[in-house]
Design a protein around this motif. Structure first.
Motif, PDB file in Angstrom:
ATOM      1  N   MET A   1       1.009  -1.105  -0.055  1.00 42.94           N
ATOM      2  CA  MET A   1       0.163  -0.009  -0.025  1.00 42.94           C
ATOM      3  C   MET A   1       0.829   1.096   0.088  1.00 42.94           C
ATOM      4  SD  MET A   1      -3.133  -0.654   2.446  1.00 42.94           S
ATOM      5  CE  MET A   1      -4.385  -1.982   1.903  1.00 42.94           C
ATOM      6  N   ASN A   6      -1.940   3.721  -1.425  1.00 39.52           N
ATOM      7  CA  ASN A   6      -3.109   2.952  -1.138  1.00 39.52           C
ATOM      8  C   ASN A   6      -3.563   2.940  -0.064  1.00 39.52           C
ATOM      9  OD1 ASN A   6      -5.682   1.789  -1.615  1.00 39.52           O
ATOM     10  ND2 ASN A   6      -4.829  -0.033  -2.228  1.00 39.52           N
ATOM     11  N   PRO A   8      -6.407   1.410   3.070  1.00 31.68           N
ATOM     12  CA  PRO A   8      -7.123   0.361   3.369  1.00 31.68           C
ATOM     13  C   PRO A   8      -8.721   0.976   3.152  1.00 31.68           C
ATOM     14  CG  PRO A   8      -5.702   0.414   5.220  1.00 31.68           C
ATOM     15  CD  PRO A   8      -5.415   1.648   4.178  1.00 31.68           C
ATOM     16  N   GLY A 145      -2.991  -3.439  -4.108  1.00 31.06           N
ATOM     17  CA  GLY A 145      -3.540  -3.999  -3.079  1.00 31.06           C
ATOM     18  C   GLY A 145      -3.415  -5.573  -3.132  1.00 31.06           C
TER      19      GLY A 145
END
Length: 194
Positions: A1, A6, A8, A145
């Motif tokens: 990530m 990125n 969550p 991801g």
């Protein structure tokens, strides 16, 4: 990530946190197993310490552990993190330590001598560099991801390599590869593989 910036899903879209709690309940029913809630210490410890499991896996690959045992080790790690309450404390904290790693290696059928070798080697610079190289390769292929699937050598019209993202892409993947797929629950019932 980190490499792709990125986040969550629950952090990127706050209302999704409530959705994910319900989604987890639905997945418990679909997968027919008691998936544990996200560890309370996920962001403070687990997300960082999960690298230890990745390093053990590259150590196993580097030491020519048979593929079946590596697959069993992946399954053991997955169960330890997501299903086994014995690795959680009363506050739902998960500790990824040598005890968890050794128990998973033993569950996977890795002999005691190899457990020691892999545990030691997993802390080496070489293991850390292998995980970093694997991550860089995945990011260069477009991964952002998990789970990500890089599909190559698919039949026409999908012969150009491409990335699929998400566990909800199994049906698409099996269609493209011309494989039979009857859904997760049926696969579990018949104890068969994709």
């Amino acid at each position: 990530m980190k490499a792709t910036k990125n986040k969550p899903p629950g952090l990127a879209i706050p209302p999704k946190v409530r959705f994910l709690a319900g989604d987890l309940k639905r997945n418990r029913a679909l997968f027919q197993c008691d998936i544990l809630p996200m560890p309370a210490n996920f962001f403070s410890e687990v997300s960082r310490n999960i690298l230890r499991l990745q390093r053990v896996l590259v150590a196993a690959q580097a030491h020519d552990v048979p593929r079946e045992k590596i697959e069993s080790l992946i399954t053991a790690f997955t169960k330890a993190v997501h299903l086994d309450r014995s690795f959680r404390d009363s506050k739902n904290n998960l500790t990824i330590d040598n005890q968890l790693i050794c128990k998973c290696m033993q569950t996977a059928g890795i002999c005691e001598k190899d457990v020691t070798i892999l545990l030691t080697w997993s802390n080496s610079r070489m293991a850390k560099d292998m995980v970093r190289a694997n991550t860089e390769e995945a990011v260069n292929l477009g991964a952002f991801g998990a789970p990500s699937f890089y599909v190559q050598n698919a039949p026409k019209p999908f012969q150009k390599p491409f990335l699929l993202f998400g566990s909800d892409r199994f049906e698409q993947l099996t269609y493209i590869l011309n494989l039979k797929w009857h859904g997760v629950a049926r696969q579990l019932l018949h104890n068969s593989k994709l």
